[in-house]
Motif scaffolding. Sequence first.
Motif, short mmCIF file in Angstrom:
data_model
loop_
_atom_site.label_atom_id
_atom_site.label_comp_id
_atom_site.label_asym_id
_atom_site.label_seq_id
_atom_site.Cartn_x
_atom_site.Cartn_y
_atom_site.Cartn_z
N GLY A 1 1.35 1.80 1.55
CA GLY A 1 1.50 1.33 2.84
C GLY A 1 0.50 1.67 3.77
N ALA A 2 -0.19 2.96 3.70
CA ALA A 2 -1.07 3.55 4.52
C ALA A 2 -2.36 2.94 4.61
CB ALA A 2 -1.29 5.01 4.21
N ALA A 3 -2.50 1.76 3.70
CA ALA A 3 -3.81 0.98 3.76
C ALA A 3 -4.05 0.46 5.06
CB ALA A 3 -3.72 -0.33 2.66
N PRO A 4 -5.33 0.59 5.80
CA PRO A 4 -5.53 -0.02 6.98
C PRO A 4 -5.48 -1.52 7.18
CG PRO A 4 -7.76 0.74 5.97
CD PRO A 4 -6.33 1.06 5.10
N LYS A 5 -5.82 -2.06 6.25
CA LYS A 5 -5.57 -3.83 6.43
C LYS A 5 -4.65 -4.13 5.10
CE LYS A 5 -9.64 -4.69 8.55
NZ LYS A 5 -9.38 -4.96 9.94
N ALA A 6 -3.71 -4.98 5.57
CA ALA A 6 -2.65 -5.67 4.60
C ALA A 6 -1.79 -4.57 3.76
CB ALA A 6 -3.45 -6.71 3.69
N PRO A 7 -1.08 -3.80 4.69
CA PRO A 7 -0.20 -2.87 3.96
C PRO A 7 0.86 -3.81 3.10
CG PRO A 7 0.08 -2.67 6.26
CD PRO A 7 -1.04 -3.45 6.00
N GLY A 8 1.31 -4.60 3.45
CA GLY A 8 2.28 -5.32 2.83
C GLY A 8 1.86 -5.89 1.73
N THR A 9 0.74 -6.33 1.41
CA THR A 9 -0.12 -7.11 0.41
C THR A 9 -0.14 -5.83 -0.69
OG1 THR A 9 -0.99 -8.79 1.49
CG2 THR A 9 -1.96 -8.20 -0.68
N TRP A 10 -0.90 -4.64 -0.10
CA TRP A 10 -1.08 -3.51 -0.87
C TRP A 10 0.21 -2.92 -1.67
CZ3 TRP A 10 -5.37 -3.08 -3.10
CH2 TRP A 10 -6.46 -3.48 -2.48
N GLY A 11 1.25 -3.02 -0.73
CA GLY A 11 2.74 -2.50 -1.14
C GLY A 11 3.24 -3.34 -2.34
N SER A 12 3.23 -4.43 -2.18
CA SER A 12 3.32 -5.56 -3.26
C SER A 12 2.66 -5.33 -4.35
CB SER A 12 3.41 -7.09 -2.36
OG SER A 12 4.11 -7.33 -1.35
N LEU A 13 1.57 -5.24 -4.24
CA LEU A 13 0.65 -5.04 -5.65
C LEU A 13 1.09 -3.64 -6.19
CD1 LEU A 13 -2.85 -6.06 -4.16
CD2 LEU A 13 -1.54 -6.83 -6.48
N ALA A 14 1.31 -2.58 -5.24
CA ALA A 14 1.78 -1.23 -5.94
C ALA A 14 2.98 -1.11 -6.59
CB ALA A 14 1.68 -0.18 -4.67
N ALA A 15 3.96 -2.47 -6.33
CA ALA A 15 5.43 -2.43 -6.91
C ALA A 15 5.13 -2.70 -8.25
CB ALA A 15 6.01 -3.34 -6.14
N ILE A 16 4.05 -3.45 -8.83
CA ILE A 16 4.16 -4.17 -10.12
C ILE A 16 4.09 -2.87 -11.02
CG2 ILE A 16 2.64 -5.50 -11.54
CD1 ILE A 16 1.87 -6.99 -9.08
N PRO A 17 3.05 -1.76 -11.13
CA PRO A 17 3.00 -0.85 -12.17
C PRO A 17 4.44 -0.19 -12.13
CG PRO A 17 1.32 -0.68 -10.65
CD PRO A 17 2.08 -1.67 -10.14
N VAL A 18 5.09 0.10 -11.09
CA VAL A 18 6.28 0.91 -11.01
C VAL A 18 7.47 -0.21 -11.60
CG1 VAL A 18 8.13 1.68 -9.49
CG2 VAL A 18 5.90 1.82 -8.89
N TRP A 19 7.51 -1.60 -11.43
CA TRP A 19 8.32 -2.53 -12.14
C TRP A 19 8.02 -2.37 -13.51
CZ3 TRP A 19 6.16 -7.08 -14.73
CH2 TRP A 19 7.23 -7.91 -15.31
N TYR A 20 6.72 -2.33 -14.13
CA TYR A 20 6.40 -2.18 -15.43
C TYR A 20 7.28 -1.11 -16.16
CZ TYR A 20 3.11 -6.14 -16.22
OH TYR A 20 2.48 -7.06 -16.44
#
Length: 169
Positions: free
Chosen positions: A30-49
């Motif tokens: 979420g600390a990404a300077p642009k589109a933190p919600g998108t980066w957070g959503s992407l980061a959720a995928i490996p945790v989901w696996y």
Amino acid sequence: MHEPDAPAAILPPGFLRHPVHFLAFGFGSGAAPKAPGTWGSLAAIPVWYAFAWLPPMAYWLVVLAAFLVGIWLCGKTADDLKVHDHGGIVWDEFVGMWIALGLFPDQIYGVLMAFMLFRFFDVLKPWPINWLDARLPGGLGIMVDDVVAGIMALACLWGIDTWVMPYIV
């Protein structure tokens, strides 16, 4: 109505070293300077696996626990930042994505579709998402709009799987 989200890049020094904030910021995504919600959503995928292999009841208990813990995580982080729903708080995106992925897609296409549908509902915030977002306070308010976006994405995926896919394959 609450104040607008703050830019994700403005954080106090050492903020993400606190474990609660580190989790609320989706392990730093979420600390990404642009589109933190998108980066957070992407980061959720490996945790989901890491837990997608669980039996359905255990899976949904993990998601429920993440939601309940998220109410506190997101509320505490928002209070510490003195911003209702800071853009960098993405634990809610994690939980919303895990809900959207609840049909347990075994193909990358299903994962991508869950991601796209979740982001669609999370960004556009159609009713009742916008209504809930404007009315629920604290950590609950931060979490619920993404939970509903995840449910709406999951419902769309179920509809596609039930009514569209049988005619394609």
